[in-house]
Design a protein around this motif. Structure first.
Motif, PDB file in Angstrom:
ATOM      1  N   GLU A   1      -9.205 -28.458  10.771  1.00  0.00           N
ATOM      2  CA  GLU A   1      -8.562 -28.801   9.487  1.00  0.00           C
ATOM      3  C   GLU A   1      -9.602 -29.039   8.405  1.00  0.00           C
TER       4      GLU A   1
ATOM      5  N   LYS B   1     -11.361 -25.773   7.513  1.00  0.00           N
ATOM      6  CA  LYS B   1     -10.473 -24.928   6.719  1.00  0.00           C
ATOM      7  C   LYS B   1     -10.604 -25.290   5.237  1.00  0.00           C
TER       8      LYS B   1
ATOM      9  N   LYS C   1      -3.782 -22.122  11.825  1.00  0.00           N
ATOM     10  CA  LYS C   1      -3.136 -23.221  12.562  1.00  0.00           C
ATOM     11  C   LYS C   1      -3.957 -23.484  13.815  1.00  0.00           C
TER      12      LYS C   1
ATOM     13  N   GLY D   1      -2.158 -35.545   8.680  1.00  0.00           N
ATOM     14  CA  GLY D   1      -3.084 -34.737   7.884  1.00  0.00           C
ATOM     15  C   GLY D   1      -4.209 -35.598   7.351  1.00  0.00           C
TER      16      GLY D   1
END
Lengths: 177, 458
Positions: free
Chosen positions: A18, A21, A37, B317
């Motif tokens: 993440e 990215k 993903k 997140g």
């Protein structure tokens, strides 16, 4: 809109992907329409992972399997993981094996020596615990010097290539000496 | 007064084995503990009983503190807690563990035997056994304590000395200690060993003091019982030396047992409604079984631990966060930020609170974290994260599950399969050759849960 699925060794690797990215988007190395993903490899080497891999290969343009060799030998680990990739998808899946652990990226980026247990080295120097991995990775790559150094690390270069190349040519397995 | 944080500072406890006798279906139950132990088995096989045995152990401490009248009332009386309802049988719970403090490490076991008599809860016996680096046992009953020695230890004192006078003195001490027999310590000032630990914690400020005073306390009791004060100066020096070797590990073992009892977290049915309610927090450091004191514990810790925040980032997140907020009248509650919006208590999913509780238990270095039906309220991804966290922590996780999704992410050595024998006693089993399981799964084309369900453990 290319779609890429990354299987990581554990939950902590998902956080790293993440962070990476975002960095790649910010550095304009990855177009914003790239969808990446990630998820942890589901448990034991079994038919479940095989089915998960097959589903990802069916639904995504590229699949990356990112694992750690823990000093066992990258070639051996890569061959072990390749068994799970269905034959008709061999060209779509790209297996990347860290020599020891994903923490070696951080040590390399900081200019430190990489030894047998990179996570233990970090434990000694920054009282590292596994749950800190995504944050420590983020802080490392936020440093431009570390980021440039990391981009020269062979394993990391492999991952960047897998994530950022736009073409859909078949990938051969890269076997490390 | 020392609290659990101060007592645990500098002490590391690793639990290695659990043994239970005569508690519900656990007639003679012994489990070697890995870092993660996930208990599976059919309904009625004893999964919940295995976790409730830990609960009973914790409740004994509450009893000694005067907070619990009779722990067996939890099960509506002793008849429902004891094996086959046989009220003549005592219940025993035993842990094997290592304790490390200031570079000194001991392997120890603590066993407690309890029963009910005239509807009253009774502690029949406590036994602290030091397994290494030397072997000695302290047996504690309400009216009598005993020190059980091994001759070999004492013989080393013979070989250490070279002067005749000193050898003579040592022989006198050994005669007094009646080598290889039980040394009775009459009229002990404290009825129970765990009570001694609790009393020391009440009056001492830190680990060093607790350990030091406990050690002195036990040594004084032994000296007095043996009448060694009248022995003379030289002999008492020899005795002090000997007792240091014997009693210091016992003291560490006792403090270790206290840490296991006090620090173990057993999650049952979580009271989400109570967690959502803003409260004026109290000082609390141990998460309760229903999680209802989560806000108080977080407030007492001072700030939301990094580990807890990282777990929320994993779920929501990287831009998410969690904070302790206060209402206008000073009541505290947890607020979550998922990167796009704020989530106040009425909007927070149950699973998030459960995740925070588990992460906080890990951050607090709970020696054991136990949870029945770990999968409740947690998505498979979140369960995977919790399992990875346990694997990389210093806590021992004991989880019970029915969920194939949980089983499929486990390693064979992490699985404990329960089944009942012909008598109805719960027996735990582990895979004898865990390394071979992967190959079998590939050959058969089944998942790990399917393999177990359809005869993989026959």
């Amino acid at each position: 809109m290319p779609k890429i699925f990354v299987f990581t060794e554990d939950s902590y690797g998902v956080g790293v992907i993440e962070i990476l990215k975002r960095k790649l988007h910010t550095e304009r190395m990855l177009p914003w329409d790239h969808r990446i993903k990630s998820d942890a490899i589901p448990g034991l080497c079994s038919s479940k992972f095989k089915r998960a891999l097959e589903t990802a290969c069916e639904e995504y343009d590229k699949v990356v399997i990112l694992v750690d060799a823990h000093g066992e030998g990258e070639k051996h680990v890569k061959n072990r993981e390749s068994v799970h990739v269905p034959d008709h998808y061999k060209g779509k899946a790209h297996i990347i094996v860290n020599k020891y652990e994903i923490e070696e990226w951080i040590l390399y980026a900081k200019g430190h020596k990489i030894r047998n247990k990179p996570s233990e080295e970090l434990k000694k120097s920054i009282r590292y615990e596994k749950h800190m991995l995504p944050d420590v990775f983020r802080r490392t790559i936020d440093n431009s010097k570390c980021w440039r150094r990391l981009m020269n690390y062979a394993k990391f270069k492999e991952l960047l290539k897998a994530l950022t190349r736009n073409d859909r040519e078949a990938y051969a397995f890269i076997v490390q000496a | 007064m020392a609290d659990i944080d101060e007592v645990m500072k500098g002490i590391e406890v690793k639990v290695k084995k659990l043994r239970v006798r005569n508690f519900k279906s656990l007639k003679d139950f012994e489990l070697d503990l890995q870092r993660l132990n996930v208990i599976i088995g059919p309904n009625g096989s004893g999964k919940t009983n295995s976790i409730e045995a830990l609960k009973l152990f914790k409740m004994v401490l509450d009893y000694l503190r005067g907070e619990e009248i009779n722990p067996f009332l939890e099960w509506w009386g002793y008849k429902n807690a004891v094996w086959k309802g046989d009220e003549n049988l005592p219940i025993t719970i035993d842990f094997e563990y290592s304790v490390t403090y200031k570079d000194k490490s001991v392997d120890s076991s603590y066993e407690i035997t309890v029963a009910e008599s005239d509807k009253e809860f009774k502690i029949l016996e406590e036994r602290i056994s030091i397994l290494s680096p030397l072997e000695v046992t302290l047996l504690a009953r309400s009216d009598l304590w005993k020190l059980i020695l091994k001759r070999e230890l004492l013989e080393k004192y013979y070989t250490k000395v070279s002067e005749e006078e000193i050898i003579k003195l040592r022989l006198e001490v050994l005669d007094k200690l009646k080598a290889n027999q039980e040394v009775e310590i009459k009229e002990s000032p404290h009825r129970y060993l765990m009570k001694l630990v609790l009393d020391m914690i009440k009056i001492m400020a830190d680990t060093e003091s607790v350990v030091g005073f406990m050690h002195d306390n036990i040594c004084d009791s032994i000296s007095e019982s043996l009448g060694l004060d009248a022995m003379g100066y030289h002999l008492s020096i020899v005795l002090d030396d000997l007792l240091d070797d014997l009693v210091y590990p016992i003291t560490l073992g006792a403090v270790g047992a206290y840490i296991i009892a006090e620090g173990t977290i057993i999650l049952g049915r979580i009271e989400y409604k109570a967690i959502r309610e803003p409260i004026h927090p109290k000082r609390e450091l141990i998460i309760s079984g229903d999680g209802s004191n989560l806000i108080s514990v977080l407030s007492s810790v001072g700030e939301i631990p990094e580990r807890v925040v990282n777990s929320i980032k994993y779920v929501f997140g990287m831009d998410s966060n969690v904070r302790l907020e206060t209402t206008s009248d000073g009541r505290a509650y947890l607020k979550f930020y998922d990167g796009k919006s704020e989530l106040n208590p009425p909007s927070v999913p149950d699973g998030l609170y459960k995740l925070v509780i588990l992460e906080l238990a890990l951050e607090r270095n709970a020696p054991i974290i136990a949870c029945d039906e770990i999968e409740n309220s947690l998505h498979a991804r979140t369960i995977r994260y919790v399992i990875d966290e346990i694997r990389n922590s210093s806590s021992v996780g004991i989880f019970a599950t029915h969920s194939p999704a949980v089983i499929d992410i486990l390693r064979p050595e992490e699985v404990v399969i329960l089944e009942k024998d012909q008598e109805g006693a719960t027996k735990p089993h582990r895979f004898e050759k865990p390394a071979e399981i992967s190959a079998k799964l590939n050959k058969l084309g089944v998942t790990f849960s399917e393999y177990i369900l359809y005869g993989g453990y026959a």
